[in-house]
Design an enzyme around this catalytic site. Structure first.
Site, PDB file in Angstrom:
ATOM      1  N   CYS A 109       0.857   3.137   3.347  1.00 46.05           N
ATOM      2  CA  CYS A 109       1.611   2.442   4.402  1.00 46.05           C
ATOM      3  C   CYS A 109       3.099   2.696   4.208  1.00 46.05           C
ATOM      4  CB  CYS A 109       1.327   0.946   4.381  1.00 46.05           C
ATOM      5  SG  CYS A 109      -0.252   0.492   5.131  1.00 46.05           S
TER       6      CYS A 109
ATOM      7  N   HIS B 282      -6.343   3.138   1.205  1.00 48.77           N
ATOM      8  CA  HIS B 282      -5.908   3.370   2.586  1.00 48.77           C
ATOM      9  C   HIS B 282      -6.592   4.678   2.974  1.00 48.77           C
ATOM     10  CE1 HIS B 282      -2.394   3.414   5.684  1.00 48.77           C
ATOM     11  NE2 HIS B 282      -3.239   4.407   6.004  1.00 48.77           N
TER      12      HIS B 282
ATOM     13  N   HIS C 115      -7.983   8.140   3.912  1.00 50.35           N
ATOM     14  CA  HIS C 115      -7.326   9.445   3.988  1.00 50.35           C
ATOM     15  C   HIS C 115      -8.362  10.546   3.900  1.00 50.35           C
ATOM     16  CE1 HIS C 115      -7.373   7.893  -0.142  1.00 50.35           C
ATOM     17  NE2 HIS C 115      -7.565   9.136  -0.538  1.00 50.35           N
TER      18      HIS C 115
ATOM     19  N   CYS D  78       0.850  -1.200   0.000  1.00 47.85           N
ATOM     20  CA  CYS D  78       0.000   0.000   0.000  1.00 47.85           C
ATOM     21  C   CYS D  78       0.884   1.249   0.000  1.00 47.85           C
ATOM     22  CB  CYS D  78      -0.886  -0.026   1.245  1.00 47.85           C
ATOM     23  SG  CYS D  78      -1.705   1.537   1.580  1.00 47.85           S
TER      24      CYS D  78
ATOM     25  N   ASN E 143     -13.163  10.274   0.120  1.00 48.33           N
ATOM     26  CA  ASN E 143     -13.740   9.466  -0.953  1.00 48.33           C
ATOM     27  C   ASN E 143     -13.828   8.030  -0.451  1.00 48.33           C
ATOM     28  OD1 ASN E 143     -13.754  11.712  -2.640  1.00 48.33           O
ATOM     29  ND2 ASN E 143     -11.687  11.305  -3.367  1.00 48.33           N
TER      30      ASN E 143
ATOM     31  N   ASP F  76      -0.564  16.447  -1.187  1.00 52.33           N
ATOM     32  CA  ASP F  76      -0.976  15.554  -2.269  1.00 52.33           C
ATOM     33  C   ASP F  76      -0.031  15.755  -3.460  1.00 52.33           C
ATOM     34  OD1 ASP F  76      -3.968  14.098  -3.048  1.00 52.33           O
ATOM     35  OD2 ASP F  76      -2.561  14.551  -4.671  1.00 52.33           O
TER      36      ASP F  76
HETATM   37  P1  5GP Z   1      -8.437   9.279  -3.532  1.00 49.22           P
HETATM   38  O1  5GP Z   1      -8.905   9.481  -4.954  1.00 49.22           O
HETATM   39  O2  5GP Z   1      -8.069   7.848  -3.238  1.00 49.22           O
HETATM   40  O3  5GP Z   1      -9.404   9.844  -2.522  1.00 49.22           O
HETATM   41  O4  5GP Z   1      -7.151  10.177  -3.380  1.00 49.22           O
HETATM   42  C1  5GP Z   1      -5.849   9.691  -3.428  1.00 49.22           C
HETATM   43  C2  5GP Z   1      -4.937  10.880  -3.497  1.00 49.22           C
HETATM   44  O5  5GP Z   1      -3.634  10.444  -3.197  1.00 49.22           O
HETATM   45  C3  5GP Z   1      -4.898  11.541  -4.871  1.00 49.22           C
HETATM   46  O6  5GP Z   1      -5.279  12.907  -4.741  1.00 49.22           O
HETATM   47  C4  5GP Z   1      -3.456  11.361  -5.311  1.00 49.22           C
HETATM   48  O7  5GP Z   1      -2.956  12.480  -6.023  1.00 49.22           O
HETATM   49  C5  5GP Z   1      -2.725  11.137  -3.990  1.00 49.22           C
HETATM   50  N1  5GP Z   1      -1.542  10.287  -4.087  1.00 49.22           N
HETATM   51  C6  5GP Z   1      -1.494   9.044  -4.642  1.00 49.22           C
HETATM   52  N2  5GP Z   1      -0.266   8.521  -4.521  1.00 49.22           N
HETATM   53  C7  5GP Z   1       0.479   9.449  -3.868  1.00 49.22           C
HETATM   54  C8  5GP Z   1       1.846   9.476  -3.450  1.00 49.22           C
HETATM   55  O8  5GP Z   1       2.624   8.534  -3.641  1.00 49.22           O
HETATM   56  N3  5GP Z   1       2.266  10.591  -2.807  1.00 49.22           N
HETATM   57  C9  5GP Z   1       1.427  11.642  -2.553  1.00 49.22           C
HETATM   58  N4  5GP Z   1       1.953  12.700  -1.901  1.00 49.22           N
HETATM   59  N5  5GP Z   1       0.133  11.649  -2.938  1.00 49.22           N
HETATM   60  C10 5GP Z   1      -0.343  10.560  -3.580  1.00 49.22           C
HETATM   61 ZN    ZN Z   2      -2.040   1.151   3.808  1.00 49.61          ZN
END
Ligand code: 5GP
Ligand code: ZN
Length: 133
Positions: free
Chosen positions: A15, A106, A108, A12, A95, A38
């Protein structure tokens, strides 16, 4: 369409971030959570507040997680103050699952601000609904 990926806690990405294995622009960390920018911000301030323990989604929290959820919401409020978006206003979103637009499996919280945000929280199209059936 964004779909949550099936991943175990082992691979993940959040994680790995919580364990210090992936670099981030960190805004806060304690024993329970980490907050970082982000990677693809949707607003001038876009911080993710992430529990250190792997919880796949808000749909997976249990009564044991109630205190942690309160701490995370409180941290959003404190971070908004620290990042100077408290007075102008901001948004905290989660979300949940496929139709909720969750991509990283995971839990957030998104903390967004620094500019006027669109009035609509989200939208859907009839075409998207038809495609998803
Ligand atoms: P979700 O669509 O799952 O609610 O949002 C996931 C968020 O995590 C997205 O806005 C995406 O840009 C961010 N994200 C995904 N992978 C990474 C990462 O490796 N580092 C950072 N800083 N943000 C991430
Ligand atoms: Zn995780």
């Amino acid at each position: 369409m964004k779909r949550p990926l099936k991943r175990s806690a082992k691979d993940c990405p959040f994680c790995q971030i919580a364990n210090g294995k992936l670099p981030v622009s960190q805004r806060f960390a304690d024993a329970d959570m980490i907050a970082f920018d982000d990677i693809h911000p949707h607003a001038p301030i876009h911080v993710l507040v992430v529990p250190k323990k792997h919880i796949a989604s808000l749909a997976d929290i249990t009564p044991k997680d109630k205190e942690l959820m309160g701490k995370m919401i409180y941290r959003c409020k404190e971070l908004a103050k620290k990042l100077n978006i408290a007075d102008s206003g901001y948004r905290v979103t989660v979300n949940v699952g496929k139709w909720g637009g969750q991509v990283v499996p995971h839990l957030h919280f998104h903390l967004l601000g620094g500019a006027p945000l669109t009035e609509r929280l989200s939208s859907y199209t009839e075409a998207a609904v038809l495609l998803s059936k």
